[in-house]
Enzyme design. Structure first.
Site, PDB file in Angstrom:
ATOM      1  N   ASN A 183       0.866  -1.182   0.000  1.00 47.17           N
ATOM      2  CA  ASN A 183       0.000   0.000   0.000  1.00 47.17           C
ATOM      3  C   ASN A 183       0.908   1.240   0.000  1.00 47.17           C
ATOM      4  OD1 ASN A 183       0.754   0.497   2.650  1.00 47.17           O
ATOM      5  ND2 ASN A 183      -1.180  -0.165   3.543  1.00 47.17           N
ATOM      6  N   ASP A 234      -6.208  -7.354   1.743  1.00 48.59           N
ATOM      7  CA  ASP A 234      -6.145  -8.825   1.755  1.00 48.59           C
ATOM      8  C   ASP A 234      -7.029  -9.421   0.661  1.00 48.59           C
ATOM      9  OD1 ASP A 234      -4.379  -8.816   3.853  1.00 48.59           O
ATOM     10  OD2 ASP A 234      -5.915  -9.100   5.391  1.00 48.59           O
ATOM     11  N   ALA A 264     -14.834  -5.841  -0.728  1.00 45.32           N
ATOM     12  CA  ALA A 264     -14.459  -6.022   0.683  1.00 45.32           C
ATOM     13  C   ALA A 264     -14.852  -4.828   1.550  1.00 45.32           C
ATOM     14  CB  ALA A 264     -12.957  -6.283   0.800  1.00 45.32           C
ATOM     15  N   GLY A 269     -15.651  -6.389   8.841  1.00 49.80           N
ATOM     16  CA  GLY A 269     -14.709  -7.470   9.122  1.00 49.80           C
ATOM     17  C   GLY A 269     -13.765  -7.706   7.958  1.00 49.80           C
TER      18      GLY A 269
HETATM   19  P1  ADP Z   1      -4.709  -1.806   2.480  1.00 52.85           P
HETATM   20  O1  ADP Z   1      -6.009  -2.327   3.020  1.00 52.85           O
HETATM   21  O2  ADP Z   1      -3.651  -2.862   2.387  1.00 52.85           O
HETATM   22  O3  ADP Z   1      -4.221  -0.525   3.104  1.00 52.85           O
HETATM   23  P2  ADP Z   1      -5.796  -0.283   0.243  1.00 52.85           P
HETATM   24  O4  ADP Z   1      -6.515   0.578   1.223  1.00 52.85           O
HETATM   25  O5  ADP Z   1      -4.870   0.359  -0.726  1.00 52.85           O
HETATM   26  O6  ADP Z   1      -5.011  -1.480   0.933  1.00 52.85           O
HETATM   27  O7  ADP Z   1      -6.935  -1.067  -0.585  1.00 52.85           O
HETATM   28  C1  ADP Z   1      -6.622  -2.147  -1.423  1.00 52.85           C
HETATM   29  C2  ADP Z   1      -7.512  -2.132  -2.641  1.00 52.85           C
HETATM   30  O8  ADP Z   1      -8.889  -2.250  -2.231  1.00 52.85           O
HETATM   31  C3  ADP Z   1      -7.451  -0.851  -3.457  1.00 52.85           C
HETATM   32  O9  ADP Z   1      -6.436  -0.905  -4.416  1.00 52.85           O
HETATM   33  C4  ADP Z   1      -8.826  -0.851  -4.115  1.00 52.85           C
HETATM   34  O10 ADP Z   1      -8.826  -1.713  -5.221  1.00 52.85           O
HETATM   35  C5  ADP Z   1      -9.718  -1.455  -3.044  1.00 52.85           C
HETATM   36  N1  ADP Z   1     -10.351  -0.384  -2.242  1.00 52.85           N
HETATM   37  C6  ADP Z   1      -9.993   0.052  -1.007  1.00 52.85           C
HETATM   38  N2  ADP Z   1     -10.796   1.062  -0.595  1.00 52.85           N
HETATM   39  C7  ADP Z   1     -11.705   1.248  -1.582  1.00 52.85           C
HETATM   40  C8  ADP Z   1     -12.831   2.127  -1.779  1.00 52.85           C
HETATM   41  N3  ADP Z   1     -13.184   3.026  -0.855  1.00 52.85           N
HETATM   42  N4  ADP Z   1     -13.531   2.018  -2.935  1.00 52.85           N
HETATM   43  C9  ADP Z   1     -13.199   1.114  -3.875  1.00 52.85           C
HETATM   44  N5  ADP Z   1     -12.154   0.261  -3.759  1.00 52.85           N
HETATM   45  C10 ADP Z   1     -11.423   0.327  -2.640  1.00 52.85           C
END
Ligand code: ADP
Length: 276
Positions: A183, A234, A264, A269
């Site tokens: 990330n 994840d 997700a 969760g």
């Molecule tokens: P981490 O949970 O490891 O910090 P991220 O927050 O970058 O990772 O989220 C991982 C992926 O999940 C993103 O690249 C995106 O594809 C999806 N994602 C996360 N938040 C959103 C959101 N608010 N809307 C759409 N997709 C999301």
């Protein structure tokens, strides 16, 4: 179609709600107690099997009720748990989570059995070959991750390493992973460590992802539908590994990962229906 082997952690998340967090030495009452399936390894294995992959989970639980329940949960989902070792003298990994009225969390992680992974788990990688994918994160001992990555690469399997939570990895492991998934914060830490990734996929939450400089937007989710962003990364990694094992090209694998990440954030969760 290749297999996905996930080598990593399993945690039982114990979650309670508090009005405010206690000061050192203070005792407060928590409201309710939820027991949820977590741990990045098992989260990613669950996402990979939901994406249609043939998944084997490599890891360890303690000889306790939580570990037994978790094993059963993974087996019920169709994940091969024959490489899930039971270690005695350690609890199953736990995360003790308190959530206050402002949604602020404190978390104490007890690694337990996750910290006991050793050469037994590295040897499991000998089951892999060309077309298969080894997916790992960093909640288990780094020397085991490094040895497993090298073993898998020498056998012709594809290695995907998610650098979460961030820990320094040997340079050759960062170089052989295809891709390293990080990330934004982990990307900065990797750059500061001077680690040269052979292939780097960075996730930017609601702003999507970028694989070796090619940026792709997220699948849009209405702000009102964003319930909990825990576990988005994840879900992304599990779906990515499933797509790569199925032979998808980069664009298609990335699209499936973005779809899983977006899905997700719509449920509470780190896994769908997470109650243990
Ligand atoms: P981490 O949970 O490891 O910090 P991220 O927050 O970058 O990772 O989220 C991982 C992926 O999940 C993103 O690249 C995106 O594809 C999806 N994602 C996360 N938040 C959103 C959101 N608010 N809307 C759409 N997709 C999301």
């Amino acid at each position: 179609m290749g297999r996905v082997m996930v080598l990593g952690s399993l945690n039982v998340d114990l979650v309670t709600r508090v009005e405010r967090h206690p000061q050192p030495g203070e005792t407060l009452l928590g409201d309710g107690l939820e027991k949820l399936a977590g741990g990045k390894g098992a989260n990613q294995a669950t996402a990979a099997v939901a994406s249609g992959a043939d998944v084997v989970m490599v890891g360890a639980v303690g000889d306790d009720e939580g570990g037994a329940a978790y094993r059963e949960r993974l087996r019920d989902k169709g994940i091969d748990v024959s490489r899930l070792r039971v270690v005695s003298g350690e609890p199953t990994g736990h995360a003790l989570i308190a959530v206050d009225d402002h949604g602020e969390n404190t978390v104490i992680v007890v690694p337990g059995a996750n910290a006991r992974l050793d050469d037994t788990e590295v040897d499991a990688v000998d089951d892999l070959g060309p077309g298969d994918v080894l997916l790992m994160q960093l909640e288990v001992p780094i020397p085991v991750v490094a040895a497993a990555a090298r073993r898998a690469a020498s056998r012709g399997a594809r290695v995907v390493v998610n650098t979460a939570p961030y820990a320094a990895l040997p340079a050759d492991v960062v170089a052989l992973a295809d891709p390293v998934v990080a990330n934004e914060h982990e990307m900065v830490a990797l750059a500061e460590a001077g680690a040269e990734a052979g292939s780097l996929l960075v996730t930017f939450g609601a702003n999507g992802a970028s694989w070796d400089g090619r940026s792709v937007p997220a699948h849009a989710v209405d702000a009102a539908d964003v319930v909990d962003t825990t576990g988005a990364g994840d879900a992304f990694c599990g779906a990515l590994a499933a797509a790569l094992a199925a032979g998808d090209d980069r664009d298609s694998a990335l699209d499936r990962a973005l779809a899983a990440g977006a899905a997700a954030v719509r449920h509470a969760g780190a896994q769908p229906d997470p109650h243990l």
